[in-house]
Scaffold this active site. Structure first.
Site, PDB file in Angstrom:
ATOM      1  N   GLY A  44     -23.269  60.770 -86.040  1.00  0.00           N
ATOM      2  CA  GLY A  44     -23.454  60.530 -86.963  1.00  0.00           C
ATOM      3  C   GLY A  44     -25.359  60.368 -87.590  1.00  0.00           C
ATOM      4  O   GLY A  44     -25.798  60.075 -86.535  1.00  0.00           O
ATOM      5  N   GLN A  49     -33.109  57.233 -90.025  1.00  0.00           N
ATOM      6  CA  GLN A  49     -33.177  57.301 -89.011  1.00  0.00           C
ATOM      7  C   GLN A  49     -34.283  57.937 -88.688  1.00  0.00           C
ATOM      8  O   GLN A  49     -35.318  57.587 -87.602  1.00  0.00           O
ATOM      9  CB  GLN A  49     -31.937  57.223 -88.465  1.00  0.00           C
ATOM     10  CG  GLN A  49     -31.334  56.274 -88.904  1.00  0.00           C
ATOM     11  CD  GLN A  49     -29.375  56.700 -87.928  1.00  0.00           C
ATOM     12  OE1 GLN A  49     -29.364  57.264 -88.463  1.00  0.00           O
ATOM     13  NE2 GLN A  49     -29.563  56.649 -86.082  1.00  0.00           N
ATOM     14  N   CYS A  92     -25.426  52.982 -82.169  1.00  0.00           N
ATOM     15  CA  CYS A  92     -26.279  54.439 -83.428  1.00  0.00           C
ATOM     16  C   CYS A  92     -27.541  54.849 -82.361  1.00  0.00           C
ATOM     17  O   CYS A  92     -27.954  53.746 -81.464  1.00  0.00           O
ATOM     18  CB  CYS A  92     -26.848  52.869 -84.069  1.00  0.00           C
ATOM     19  SG  CYS A  92     -28.098  53.498 -85.473  1.00  0.00           S
ATOM     20  N   LEU A  93     -27.628  55.745 -82.703  1.00  0.00           N
ATOM     21  CA  LEU A  93     -28.594  56.466 -82.044  1.00  0.00           C
ATOM     22  C   LEU A  93     -30.196  55.647 -81.969  1.00  0.00           C
ATOM     23  O   LEU A  93     -31.148  56.243 -81.834  1.00  0.00           O
ATOM     24  CB  LEU A  93     -29.337  58.389 -83.133  1.00  0.00           C
ATOM     25  CG  LEU A  93     -27.953  59.323 -82.365  1.00  0.00           C
ATOM     26  CD1 LEU A  93     -28.281  60.096 -83.039  1.00  0.00           C
ATOM     27  CD2 LEU A  93     -27.660  59.464 -81.326  1.00  0.00           C
ATOM     28  N   HIS A 134     -21.065  52.869 -91.498  1.00  0.00           N
ATOM     29  CA  HIS A 134     -21.598  52.797 -90.624  1.00  0.00           C
ATOM     30  C   HIS A 134     -23.338  53.409 -91.064  1.00  0.00           C
ATOM     31  O   HIS A 134     -24.510  52.793 -91.348  1.00  0.00           O
ATOM     32  CB  HIS A 134     -21.479  53.033 -89.063  1.00  0.00           C
ATOM     33  CG  HIS A 134     -23.184  53.091 -88.374  1.00  0.00           C
ATOM     34  ND1 HIS A 134     -23.484  53.116 -86.958  1.00  0.00           N
ATOM     35  CD2 HIS A 134     -24.563  53.915 -88.319  1.00  0.00           C
ATOM     36  CE1 HIS A 134     -24.249  52.989 -86.292  1.00  0.00           C
ATOM     37  NE2 HIS A 134     -24.905  53.591 -87.080  1.00  0.00           N
ATOM     38  N   GLU A 135     -23.139  55.050 -91.530  1.00  0.00           N
ATOM     39  CA  GLU A 135     -24.441  55.517 -92.209  1.00  0.00           C
ATOM     40  C   GLU A 135     -24.974  54.854 -93.088  1.00  0.00           C
ATOM     41  O   GLU A 135     -25.942  55.147 -93.576  1.00  0.00           O
ATOM     42  CB  GLU A 135     -24.099  57.161 -92.195  1.00  0.00           C
ATOM     43  CG  GLU A 135     -23.667  58.227 -90.803  1.00  0.00           C
ATOM     44  CD  GLU A 135     -24.871  57.893 -89.598  1.00  0.00           C
ATOM     45  OE1 GLU A 135     -25.143  57.441 -90.169  1.00  0.00           O
ATOM     46  OE2 GLU A 135     -23.938  57.451 -88.547  1.00  0.00           O
ATOM     47  N   HIS A 138     -27.214  52.454 -93.356  1.00  0.00           N
ATOM     48  CA  HIS A 138     -28.761  52.842 -93.221  1.00  0.00           C
ATOM     49  C   HIS A 138     -29.607  52.782 -94.686  1.00  0.00           C
ATOM     50  O   HIS A 138     -30.514  52.947 -94.290  1.00  0.00           O
ATOM     51  CB  HIS A 138     -28.767  53.602 -91.979  1.00  0.00           C
ATOM     52  CG  HIS A 138     -28.324  54.110 -90.689  1.00  0.00           C
ATOM     53  ND1 HIS A 138     -29.178  52.802 -89.784  1.00  0.00           N
ATOM     54  CD2 HIS A 138     -27.779  54.210 -90.179  1.00  0.00           C
ATOM     55  CE1 HIS A 138     -28.922  52.910 -88.922  1.00  0.00           C
ATOM     56  NE2 HIS A 138     -28.061  53.798 -88.572  1.00  0.00           N
TER      57      HIS A 138
HETATM   58 NI    NI Z   1     -26.562  54.192 -87.254  1.00  0.00          NI
END
Ligand code: NI
Length: 166
Positions: A44, A49, A92-93, A134-135, A138
């Protein structure tokens, strides 16, 4: 390829704005999001991000859930009908090197637009429900490490500070 912002970059704490134009710029950006997510081995990725304050994210969990065998694009998502609870180990990236269990709704409905501006809705459970939550966080400037207990958060932050120093 787009650059992925990493914690503690303050831009990750900003709130995103709704997408207004479903045009070729949006389509190009969505394609770049997909390329960036796959290159980083993520499932994701949310627009903030990659330093674009648009309310959109992409998810691809085809390797984990065969019901969703293509990339999913969510634009201007609105979550509702949260039901039940699930503890899922998230990563998370934008927060490399750590993972932690986070409490999420087990089922949610998401209303959103596709890349052509058509309204859509989806009832999600399992990993997809967790990934959407989660996304979506953000888009409001929240990271999963804010959703763990204060004690765990202190430990995580200490670990992150060490990681960032190396
Ligand atoms: Ni994330």
């Amino acid at each position: 390829m787009l650059e992925i912002l990493k914690y503690p970059d303050p831009r990750l704490a900003e709130k995103s704005e709704n997408v207004e134009a479903f045009d070729s710029e949006l389509h190009r950006f969505l394609d770049e999001m997909a390329t960036t997510m796959y290159a980083a081995n993520g499932i994701g990725l949310a627009a903030p991000q990659v330093n674009r304050l648009w309310r959109l994210f992409v998810i691809d969990i085809r390797n984990q859930d065969e019901r969703y065998n293509r990339i999913l694009e969510f634009i201007n998502p609105v979550l509702s009908n949260g039901r039940g609870h699930v503890d899922f180990e998230e990563a998370c990236l934008s927060v490399p090197g750590v993972s932690e269990f986070v409490k999420r709704k087990a089922e949610i409905r998401v209303e959103y637009f596709d890349r052509f501006g058509n309204p859509q809705s989806l009832d999600a459970d399992g990993l997809l429900a967790v990934a959407i939550q989660h996304e979506n966080d953000h888009l409001d400037g929240h990271l999963f490490i804010e959703r763990v207990s204060p004690l765990k958060r202190r430990l995580l932050k200490r670990k992150l500070e060490k990681t960032l120093l190396l």
